[in-house]
Design a protein around this motif. Structure first.
Motif, PDB file in Angstrom:
ATOM      1  N   ALA A 159      80.433  40.214  43.701  1.00 41.77           N
ATOM      2  CA  ALA A 159      79.367  40.738  42.839  1.00 41.77           C
ATOM      3  C   ALA A 159      79.495  40.143  41.442  1.00 41.77           C
ATOM      4  O   ALA A 159      78.505  39.690  40.842  1.00 41.77           O
ATOM      5  N   ALA A 160      80.727  40.118  40.921  1.00 47.11           N
ATOM      6  CA  ALA A 160      80.943  39.538  39.603  1.00 47.11           C
ATOM      7  C   ALA A 160      80.586  38.059  39.591  1.00 47.11           C
ATOM      8  O   ALA A 160      79.995  37.551  38.633  1.00 47.11           O
ATOM      9  N   GLN A 161      80.933  37.345  40.666  1.00 44.29           N
ATOM     10  CA  GLN A 161      80.622  35.917  40.755  1.00 44.29           C
ATOM     11  C   GLN A 161      79.121  35.672  40.627  1.00 44.29           C
ATOM     12  O   GLN A 161      78.685  34.773  39.900  1.00 44.29           O
ATOM     13  N   ALA A 162      78.320  36.464  41.344  1.00 42.62           N
ATOM     14  CA  ALA A 162      76.864  36.284  41.289  1.00 42.62           C
ATOM     15  C   ALA A 162      76.334  36.523  39.880  1.00 42.62           C
ATOM     16  O   ALA A 162      75.467  35.790  39.400  1.00 42.62           O
ATOM     17  N   MET A 163      76.866  37.537  39.207  1.00 41.86           N
ATOM     18  CA  MET A 163      76.418  37.819  37.848  1.00 41.86           C
ATOM     19  C   MET A 163      76.900  36.766  36.861  1.00 41.86           C
ATOM     20  O   MET A 163      76.189  36.402  35.922  1.00 41.86           O
ATOM     21  N   GLU A 164      78.107  36.249  37.062  1.00 40.89           N
ATOM     22  CA  GLU A 164      78.629  35.187  36.197  1.00 40.89           C
ATOM     23  C   GLU A 164      77.763  33.929  36.286  1.00 40.89           C
ATOM     24  O   GLU A 164      77.651  33.164  35.325  1.00 40.89           O
ATOM     25  N   MET A 165      77.140  33.712  37.449  1.00 38.21           N
ATOM     26  CA  MET A 165      76.258  32.560  37.636  1.00 38.21           C
ATOM     27  C   MET A 165      74.969  32.688  36.822  1.00 38.21           C
ATOM     28  O   MET A 165      74.266  31.709  36.613  1.00 38.21           O
ATOM     29  N   GLY A 166      74.658  33.927  36.412  1.00 35.21           N
ATOM     30  CA  GLY A 166      73.451  34.148  35.642  1.00 35.21           C
ATOM     31  C   GLY A 166      72.388  34.934  36.369  1.00 35.21           C
ATOM     32  O   GLY A 166      71.257  35.060  35.878  1.00 35.21           O
ATOM     33  N   ALA A 167      72.709  35.492  37.548  1.00 35.41           N
ATOM     34  CA  ALA A 167      71.761  36.377  38.225  1.00 35.41           C
ATOM     35  C   ALA A 167      71.433  37.546  37.305  1.00 35.41           C
ATOM     36  O   ALA A 167      72.280  38.008  36.538  1.00 35.41           O
TER      37      ALA A 167
END
Length: 276
Positions: free
Chosen positions: A212-220
């Motif tokens: 979940a953090a990875q997706a948000m770190e990408m800019g989602a």
């Protein structure tokens, strides 16, 4: 004030997630399926801190097992309903179920709720969305005044077509629904994020808070997570963890990560060192 000038506290306050003119403080959306009990569902939704909850219209309408009374089980004064067209295999089915979902939201007190999570999934084994049927249904539903949140493969060209058709968001999958495989389409999702002018919501496949953090770190802009919470050994604890990870990933994105290098870079400067 530029992001670089903001303190951590100011960054945490962030701008709200805005979809079709409606603002939300939480960037995590959750679902209502696969829980063992309604009470477990209620407590998990509360623990997640989410404000948007998706509901499968067809399963509620038909009183499918586990969905009897579901619409009445949550406080829709506090939560925003996102009716979804789960189970629809064609554009025509999805359009019809979306209309039912809008009426259901009105009956539960959300008179101005035109949101619909659009799912057109003829593939019963892999549950991959039909891009042509999704675009057809989205185009019609936008004409009917819906705020359409389409669930799609991580296809940058389709995402752009849906945005041009007037969709309120695009929702690319990280990996197949309920698979827990994490973000398997990172490169394409990154392209979608970089080119979208509507919110990008990563939906499906996330299994752990780190993903979940990875997706948000990408800019989602937001996430939709259901199975990873509902089928965890402790759904309430996992819901809380997913909420924290969503916030942490968003804060990391705003903070800006360091560049990836092929060589080492000492943490302490070499100048001013005491030498023998």
């Amino acid at each position: 004030m530029q992001t670089l000038d903001k303190t951590p506290e100011q960054l945490r306050q962030d701008t709200p997630l805005t979809i079709a003119g409606r603002s939300f403080q939480s960037r995590l959306m959750t679902g209502t399926g696969k829980y063992q009990t309604f009470e477990q569902m209620r407590q998990s939704i509360a623990a997640s801190g989410c404000e948007i909850v998706t509901v499968a219209v067809r399963r509620v309408q038909t009183n499918a097992p586990g969905h009897e009374g579901l619409a009445e089980a949550l406080d829709w004064q506090k939560l925003w309903m996102l009716p979804n067209t789960a189970g629809c295999q064609t554009a025509e089915e999805a359009i019809r179920v979306a209309r039912l979902g809008r009426e259901m939201a009105k009956l539960l007190g959300q008179e101005d709720n035109n949101f619909v999570k659009l799912e057109v999934i003829p593939d019963t084994r892999y549950l991959l969305p039909d891009p042509i049927g999704t675009l057809q249904a989205a185009t019609q539903l936008v004409k009917e005044g819906f705020a359409v949140l389409p669930y799609i493969n991580a296809d940058p060209l389709l995402a752009k077509h849906l945005e041009e058709a007037g969709c309120a968001t695009v929702m690319p999958l990280g990996s197949p629904i309920g698979s827990g495989q994490g973000i398997r389409n990172a490169a394409n999702i990154q392209i979608i994020i970089e080119n979208a002018t509507v919110p990008v919501v990563v939906d499906a496949g996330i299994g752990t808070p780190s993903e979940a953090a990875q997706a948000m770190e990408m800019g989602a802009d937001a996430l939709l997570i259901n199975t990873a919470i509902a089928q965890a050994q402790n759904p309430m604890a996992m819901a809380s963890a997913m909420g924290l990870a969503t916030n942490a990933g968003r804060l990391a994105f705003l903070a800006g990560r360091i560049p990836v290098k092929d060589y080492a870079s000492a943490s302490s400067p070499l100048t001013g060192m005491v030498r023998s």
